[in-house]
Design an enzyme around this catalytic site. Structure first.
Site, PDB file in Angstrom:
ATOM      1  N   GLU A   1       0.843  -1.210   0.000  1.00  0.00           N
ATOM      2  CA  GLU A   1       0.000   0.000   0.000  1.00  0.00           C
ATOM      3  C   GLU A   1       0.869   1.248   0.000  1.00  0.00           C
ATOM      4  O   GLU A   1       2.053   1.190   0.342  1.00  0.00           O
ATOM      5  CB  GLU A   1      -0.983   0.002   1.160  1.00  0.00           C
TER       6      GLU A   1
ATOM      7  N   LYS B   1       2.586   4.666   1.169  1.00  0.00           N
ATOM      8  CA  LYS B   1       2.956   5.183   2.490  1.00  0.00           C
ATOM      9  C   LYS B   1       2.515   6.647   2.536  1.00  0.00           C
ATOM     10  O   LYS B   1       3.099   7.512   1.884  1.00  0.00           O
ATOM     11  CB  LYS B   1       4.459   5.060   2.721  1.00  0.00           C
TER      12      LYS B   1
ATOM     13  N   ASP C   1       1.907  10.368   3.744  1.00  0.00           N
ATOM     14  CA  ASP C   1       2.727  11.326   4.474  1.00  0.00           C
ATOM     15  C   ASP C   1       1.859  11.999   5.526  1.00  0.00           C
ATOM     16  O   ASP C   1       1.237  13.028   5.271  1.00  0.00           O
ATOM     17  CB  ASP C   1       3.216  12.371   3.461  1.00  0.00           C
TER      18      ASP C   1
ATOM     19  N   TYR D   1      -3.835   0.682   8.866  1.00  0.00           N
ATOM     20  CA  TYR D   1      -2.947  -0.208   8.118  1.00  0.00           C
ATOM     21  C   TYR D   1      -2.317  -1.332   8.925  1.00  0.00           C
ATOM     22  O   TYR D   1      -1.631  -2.178   8.374  1.00  0.00           O
ATOM     23  CB  TYR D   1      -1.871   0.574   7.380  1.00  0.00           C
TER      24      TYR D   1
ATOM     25  N   LYS E   1      10.960   4.027  -0.698  1.00  0.00           N
ATOM     26  CA  LYS E   1      10.707   5.470  -0.785  1.00  0.00           C
ATOM     27  C   LYS E   1      10.738   5.987  -2.222  1.00  0.00           C
ATOM     28  O   LYS E   1      11.511   5.522  -3.044  1.00  0.00           O
ATOM     29  CB  LYS E   1      11.773   6.222   0.030  1.00  0.00           C
TER      30      LYS E   1
ATOM     31  N   CYS F   1       3.731  48.337 -11.905  1.00  0.00           N
ATOM     32  CA  CYS F   1       3.801  47.110 -12.697  1.00  0.00           C
ATOM     33  C   CYS F   1       5.130  47.080 -13.446  1.00  0.00           C
ATOM     34  O   CYS F   1       5.466  48.047 -14.140  1.00  0.00           O
ATOM     35  CB  CYS F   1       2.630  47.057 -13.676  1.00  0.00           C
TER      36      CYS F   1
ATOM     37  N   CYS G   1       4.210  47.447 -17.386  1.00  0.00           N
ATOM     38  CA  CYS G   1       3.597  48.599 -18.066  1.00  0.00           C
ATOM     39  C   CYS G   1       3.695  49.882 -17.238  1.00  0.00           C
ATOM     40  O   CYS G   1       3.261  50.934 -17.692  1.00  0.00           O
ATOM     41  CB  CYS G   1       2.127  48.312 -18.390  1.00  0.00           C
TER      42      CYS G   1
ATOM     43  N   CYS H   1      -2.084  44.824 -11.090  1.00  0.00           N
ATOM     44  CA  CYS H   1      -1.702  45.893 -12.005  1.00  0.00           C
ATOM     45  C   CYS H   1      -2.983  46.584 -12.455  1.00  0.00           C
ATOM     46  O   CYS H   1      -3.943  45.922 -12.860  1.00  0.00           O
ATOM     47  CB  CYS H   1      -0.968  45.274 -13.189  1.00  0.00           C
TER      48      CYS H   1
ATOM     49  N   CYS I   1      -1.687  46.801 -20.341  1.00  0.00           N
ATOM     50  CA  CYS I   1      -0.496  46.104 -19.844  1.00  0.00           C
ATOM     51  C   CYS I   1      -0.151  44.934 -20.768  1.00  0.00           C
ATOM     52  O   CYS I   1      -0.952  44.015 -20.941  1.00  0.00           O
ATOM     53  CB  CYS I   1      -0.746  45.597 -18.431  1.00  0.00           C
TER      54      CYS I   1
HETATM   55  O1  I6G Z   1       4.924   3.961   9.381  1.00  0.00           O
HETATM   56  C1  I6G Z   1       4.181   3.082   8.719  1.00  0.00           C
HETATM   57  C2  I6G Z   1       3.503   3.464   7.591  1.00  0.00           C
HETATM   58  C3  I6G Z   1       2.733   2.565   6.897  1.00  0.00           C
HETATM   59  C4  I6G Z   1       4.091   1.757   9.186  1.00  0.00           C
HETATM   60  C5  I6G Z   1       3.297   0.837   8.480  1.00  0.00           C
HETATM   61  C6  I6G Z   1       2.628   1.261   7.313  1.00  0.00           C
HETATM   62  O2  I6G Z   1       1.874   0.363   6.684  1.00  0.00           O
HETATM   63  C7  I6G Z   1       1.223   0.767   5.513  1.00  0.00           C
HETATM   64  N1  I6G Z   1       3.195  -0.436   8.910  1.00  0.00           N
HETATM   65  C8  I6G Z   1       3.853  -0.805   9.998  1.00  0.00           C
HETATM   66  C9  I6G Z   1       3.762  -2.231  10.434  1.00  0.00           C
HETATM   67  C10 I6G Z   1       4.645   0.096  10.714  1.00  0.00           C
HETATM   68  N2  I6G Z   1       4.754   1.354  10.320  1.00  0.00           N
HETATM   69  C11 I6G Z   1       5.379  -0.319  11.920  1.00  0.00           C
END
Ligand code: I6G
Length: 694
Positions: free
Chosen positions: A119, A121, A123, A231, A320, A414, A417, A432, A438
């Protein structure tokens, strides 16, 4: 039973009913993206529940949907000890790293046909949710992995986090882990609003999520559009019977927990790398920021056998993607003039690769943002690029600021112009005031007019537009339709000269004239257009593609729009007072009317029809396009569907009439099947178009 007791007991029954119904609709809306009642019907249910609870306060419980936003906490966050440590994941930064991860596992398990749960990751911020007897009892941050902070009050406000799990067969104790995140569009909209109001903007969606959750007052988190994906499992009682991680995720879904729709299963190293590329290609299109993908051995017995190494599972890794944020140096700060005169300060940067793209410019948005971030020429800055949005300067690395840098001052005139710059009302943007004179505004409005989604004049690039305006051949968009071959040849000669090219085109006059003929042909081809395209192309402030379509559908003819009062304009769906006033002001300007008349006189044509397209076999039907079509592009299919009266939407919901699935259709197709929505393949779509002459 006394009267009072009877009243309480029937209120309790209705309250329980309402809570279940509200939780169900909440889940359909926020988790499945498939609402089945209108917003107002939903609000009515909530209001009824609020009224009953106000009458019977003794019946209020923490899992009631009315109790998502509680009181602020005082004295800081309580500590939470994680019974099972919240570990981190190891990272793979290359295919080779991922290969080593795979090989270690294959060696240990003695086979290489290993299946993984995979899946994106996200942010965001890792969170643990504890459900006891199905009720959300506690939410905690990861902290140092052993001890986190109790953030229940904030996490409860996230609409997709169930306060109560669904289904009959629930574990007594279930601790799930996942990520709280802010969808990118919500983040952009939040920052846009903050910029307009000159409030603090959020640095990136991850900080936005973390900053919103770590607030003492839950109203802050409630006011931020946060979401959650589950997750992993923390703890479960009685012990679980799942043998595969993917089965566990499926059961999480069944409990009403949101699980990332991109979660999948992949076999072998080739399967992992194919998933990495597939998600990587879609990274910009996903509605949330991700920084990689996570691979986990699917078989739970194999996970146990593999165990852990220094606080990270041996059976999982994060592969990553290239970073979205990089450092570079500001070499200059310029201001750009947009087609509506808006002045945008732009940092010219020492070129830097950000997630595979060389970035040389980044927006600083407006004067207020430059001041707030205090960006100066010579500063080292963090630059971020995400999705399709223009790269931006996130912040200055202050401890790398050389001595003697001077704060940036916005110009008062501006740069193009010389007209004065002014603010409208309390807007954050300077504009402007040289509208009509312009050259920068003119160039930008011509660029917009010629762009693909507007009049689609192929080959008319920015540099050519610049020259055509500078040479005085084009003053406004209608002049494009009066250009001659000689003018184009002269313009090309100058462009090549400026670029230092001794062009083939000059040496062999024939080549140059072929190029000019092609451009003239492209301009000619654009004469035949549609009303929505023309309306969008005119560049009326706040009239984007979708408003242009709405206006065209509602009024049917340009003159009806041009002569409509603001009140009339507001009868079109989604046209509010601001947009109505922009449209009215645009057509009130004699200069703009002249341009429209000239466009007509110079042969630009579009189909017009009756107001309020009360026709079309698909009128009022919502349709979703997914996957790749072969006989036509998605935009073409969309346009044809809209011509038949359909509304083309980006997401599948209970309101979707049918889904058109091309090849490699993904999660939208799955969802349509889940919801029992009819699915048309490309052949059926083409047959539909043929039947209705689209
Ligand atoms: O930091 C994490 C992001 C996503 C995770 C994670 C994850 O699974 C989609 N899964 C585990 C088991 C852990 N950290 C420890």
């Amino acid at each position: 039973m006394s009267g009072d007791l009877f009243a309480t007991s029937s209120a309790a029954t209705r309250i329980a009913q309402l809570r279940d119904e509200i939780a169900l609709h909440n889940h359909r809306y926020h988790v499945l993206d498939a609402p089945s009642i209108s917003d107002s019907a939903f609000d009515a249910l909530v209001r009824e529940l609020q009224a009953l609870e106000a009458e019977h306060p003794q019946l209020v419980t923490a899992d009631s949907p009315t109790q998502r936003v509680g009181s602020p906490i005082t004295g800081g966050f309580d500590e939470v000890r994680h019974d099972v440590p919240m570990l981190s994941l190891g990272n793979a930064f290359s295919d080779a790293d991922a290969g080593e991860f795979f090989q270690r596992i294959a060696d240990k398990l003695g086979r290489d046909d290993i299946a993984f749960s995979v899946e994106p990751k996200i942010d965001g911020l890792a969170i643990s949710l504890l459900y006891v007897d199905g009720v959300l009892t506690r939410a905690a941050t990861r902290g140092d992995g052993s001890t986190g902070e109790d953030v229940t009050h904030s996490v409860r406000t996230i609409p997709s986090v169930p306060l109560k799990l669904m289904g009959g067969d629930l574990p007594r104790v279930l601790e799930v882990r996942g990520e709280v995140y802010m969808p990118r569009a919500a983040f952009e909209a939040f920052n846009e609003r903050a910029r307009e109001r000159r409030e603090r903007t959020l640095a990136n969606p991850r900080n936005a999520a973390a900053g919103s959750i770590r607030q003492l007052d839950p109203k802050v988190a409630a006011s931020r559009p946060l979401a959650f994906f589950a997750y992993a499992l923390g703890r479960i009682e009685p012990e679980a019977t799942w043998t595969q991680h993917t089965d566990m995720l499926a059961d999480f879904r069944g409990y009403g927990l949101p699980v990332c729709p991109e979660a999948d299963r992949a076999v072998g190293l080739d399967g992992l790398l194919a998933y990495y590329r597939r998600i990587g290609e879609r990274r910009d299109a996903l509605p949330y920021d991700i920084d990689g993908v996570v691979y986990k051995v699917d078989d739970i017995a194999a996970q146990r056998e593999l165990g852990f190494v220094s606080r990270a599972p041996r059976w999982a890794i994060a592969h990553k993607f290239p970073a979205r944020e990089e450092q570079t140096v500001v070499e200059a700060i310029d201001v750009q003039v947009g087609r509506t005169g808006a002045i945008t300060p732009v940092a010219r940067l020492r070129p830097v690769q950000v997630a595979g793209v060389v970035v040389t410019n980044a927006t600083l948005h407006n004067e207020h943002e430059v001041r707030r971030k205090d960006v100066r020429v010579g500063d080292t800055v963090i630059v971020r690029r995400a999705g399709d949005v223009i790269p931006e300067v996130v912040s200055v690395v202050l401890d790398q600021r050389p001595e003697g840098l001077v704060p940036f001052d916005m110009p008062t005139q501006c740069p193009e112009c010389g007209s004065l710059l002014a603010r409208e009302g309390d807007e954050a943007v300077l504009r402007c005031t040289g509208t009509g004179i312009c050259p920068a505004q003119r160039k930008e409005s011509i660029r917009h007019f010629a762009s693909r989604r507007a009049m689609d004049i192929e080959g008319l690039g920015d540099a050519y537009i610049e020259n055509l305006v500078d040479l005085g051949y084009v003053h406004h968009v209608a002049d494009l339709y009066a250009l001659t071959l000689d003018q184009l040849l002269e313009m090309k000669r100058r462009a090549d000269e400026r670029d230092g090219v001794v062009p083939e085109t000059v040496k062999k006059g024939k080549v140059a004239s072929r190029w000019a003929e092609n451009l003239l042909a492209a301009i000619d081809a654009s004469r035949k257009t549609s009303l929505p395209r023309l309306l969008f192309a005119l560049g009326i402030r706040d009239v984007g593609e979708s408003t242009a379509k709405t206006l065209a559908r509602h009024f049917g003819a340009l003159d009806r729009i041009a002569s409509a009062s603001e009140a009339d304009l507001m009868t079109a769906p989604d046209v509010g007072p601001v947009v109505a006033s922009r449209i009215a002001a645009f057509f009130a300007a004699p200069h703009q009317r002249e341009v429209v008349d000239l466009l007509r006189a110079r042969g630009v044509q579009w189909e017009e029809g009756e107001p309020l397209a009360a026709a079309g076999p698909l009128l009022g039907q919502t349709v979703v396009l997914t996957g790749t079509l072969s006989a036509l592009t998605r935009d073409e299919a969309k346009e044809k569907l809209e011509a038949l009266g359909a509304k083309v939407s980006g997401s599948v919901s209970a309101k979707t009439k049918f889904v058109v699935a091309g090849s490699e259709a993904g999660s939208k197709l799955d969802k349509a099947r889940q919801l029992g929505i009819p699915v048309l393949d490309e052949a059926a779509l083409l047959a539909l178009f043929a039947e209705h002459g689209a």
